[in-house]
Design a protein around this motif. Structure first.
Motif, PDB file in Angstrom:
ATOM      1  N   GLU A  35       0.821  -1.203   0.000  1.00  0.00           N
ATOM      2  CA  GLU A  35       0.000   0.000   0.000  1.00  0.00           C
ATOM      3  C   GLU A  35       0.862   1.263   0.000  1.00  0.00           C
ATOM      4  O   GLU A  35       0.591   2.219  -0.728  1.00  0.00           O
ATOM      5  N   VAL A  36       1.897   1.277   0.817  1.00  0.00           N
ATOM      6  CA  VAL A  36       2.740   2.470   0.925  1.00  0.00           C
ATOM      7  C   VAL A  36       3.596   2.655  -0.325  1.00  0.00           C
ATOM      8  O   VAL A  36       3.782   3.779  -0.792  1.00  0.00           O
ATOM      9  N   ARG A 103      -0.598   8.916   8.623  1.00  0.00           N
ATOM     10  CA  ARG A 103       0.771   9.006   9.132  1.00  0.00           C
ATOM     11  C   ARG A 103       1.161   7.744   9.908  1.00  0.00           C
ATOM     12  O   ARG A 103       2.284   7.256   9.810  1.00  0.00           O
ATOM     13  N   LYS A 104       0.234   7.196  10.672  1.00  0.00           N
ATOM     14  CA  LYS A 104       0.529   5.983  11.432  1.00  0.00           C
ATOM     15  C   LYS A 104       0.808   4.803  10.505  1.00  0.00           C
ATOM     16  O   LYS A 104       1.656   3.955  10.805  1.00  0.00           O
ATOM     17  N   ALA A 105       0.096   4.750   9.389  1.00  0.00           N
ATOM     18  CA  ALA A 105       0.310   3.660   8.426  1.00  0.00           C
ATOM     19  C   ALA A 105       1.691   3.784   7.779  1.00  0.00           C
ATOM     20  O   ALA A 105       2.384   2.778   7.572  1.00  0.00           O
ATOM     21  N   LYS A 106       2.097   5.017   7.475  1.00  0.00           N
ATOM     22  CA  LYS A 106       3.415   5.223   6.867  1.00  0.00           C
ATOM     23  C   LYS A 106       4.526   4.810   7.834  1.00  0.00           C
ATOM     24  O   LYS A 106       5.509   4.179   7.435  1.00  0.00           O
ATOM     25  N   ALA A 213      12.710   8.595  15.711  1.00  0.00           N
ATOM     26  CA  ALA A 213      11.534   8.975  14.916  1.00  0.00           C
ATOM     27  C   ALA A 213      10.452   7.894  14.896  1.00  0.00           C
ATOM     28  O   ALA A 213       9.268   8.196  14.782  1.00  0.00           O
ATOM     29  N   LEU A 214      10.862   6.615  15.021  1.00  0.00           N
ATOM     30  CA  LEU A 214       9.898   5.518  14.781  1.00  0.00           C
ATOM     31  C   LEU A 214       9.588   4.663  16.001  1.00  0.00           C
ATOM     32  O   LEU A 214       8.644   3.857  15.955  1.00  0.00           O
TER      33      LEU A 214
END
Length: 223
Positions: A35-36, A103-106, A213-214
């Motif tokens: 998806e991304v 944003r959470k999916a990315k 960041a993650l």
């Protein structure tokens, strides 16, 4: 936590590092990766294809022949789609192919991509990627190539993604001249580039930036 050796540019081990489990040991969702990547490639499409509608083509709008009595099919004008040089009915017009991705999916996809490479043992961690020395940027391409070869990351049929801070000018210049390698800053790391490169070479500074960041907070990860 996944644990990896930390190497120098000569390929020698100089220590070890514990990788954050929520970043480099997350569950790999293949559909989310797809998806991304689809979203990233859609953003890159220029969307400039354009065709002319019936009212935009050149030519007379006069009726070709009278409506009845000719024995031929009825025709309105030479601008109609069935005529050579006529307008297009459902042809493309300039448009944007971009669409929103949560944003959470990315972030989840980025964790999945990093975790996939970690599970495949295709992540190399360096203490730093310092090259060039006192002679400056001269010969940096050769030095980058030598460093990647020493790390076992440079092979003819495999590509390498190098992640380090953008202030390393010599590394940036050296990596961009090698067709099998690409440099990218930590803030620019993305799913598509990770998946299209066989090996990730991360400096300790890059690992720290990606983790900052993650990383998923303990309270959130427990839910």
């Amino acid at each position: 936590m996944p644990k990896l050796d930390v190497k120098n540019i000569s390929g020698n081990s100089v220590g070890s590092i514990d990788l954050d489990d929520t970043v480099f040991g997350a569950e790999v969702h293949e559909h989310l990766l797809w998806e991304v990547v689809k979203w990233q490639l859609a953003k890159r499409r220029r969307g400039t294809a354009s065709t002319k509608r019936l009212g935009e083509v050149r030519g007379s709008s006069k009726k070709v022949w009278k409506q009845k009595g000719t024995g031929q099919a009825r025709q309105g004008s030479r601008q109609a789609p069935q005529w050579v040089g006529g307008g297009s009915v459902f042809g493309p017009k300039p448009r944007s192919y971009d669409y929103a991705m949560p944003r959470k999916a990315k972030k989840a996809a980025l964790r999945a991509a990093l975790s996939l490479r970690a599970s495949e043992n295709k992540i190399v961690v360096l203490d730093s990627f310092s090259i060039g020395g006192p002679e400056g940027p001269k010969g940096t391409t050769k030095l980058v190539a030598s460093a990647l070869a020493a790390l076992g990351a440079r092979q003819p049929d495999k590509k390498v993604l190098i992640v380090d801070a953008g202030s390393n000018v010599n590394l940036v210049r050296g990596a961009r001249n090698l067709p099998s390698s690409q440099w990218i800053a930590p803030e620019g790391v993305n799913v598509y580039d990770i998946l299209r490169h066989e090996t990730l070479v991360l400096t300790q500074a890059a690992v720290a930036a990606l983790t900052s960041a993650l990383a998923v907070p303990t309270s959130e990860g427990a839910k």
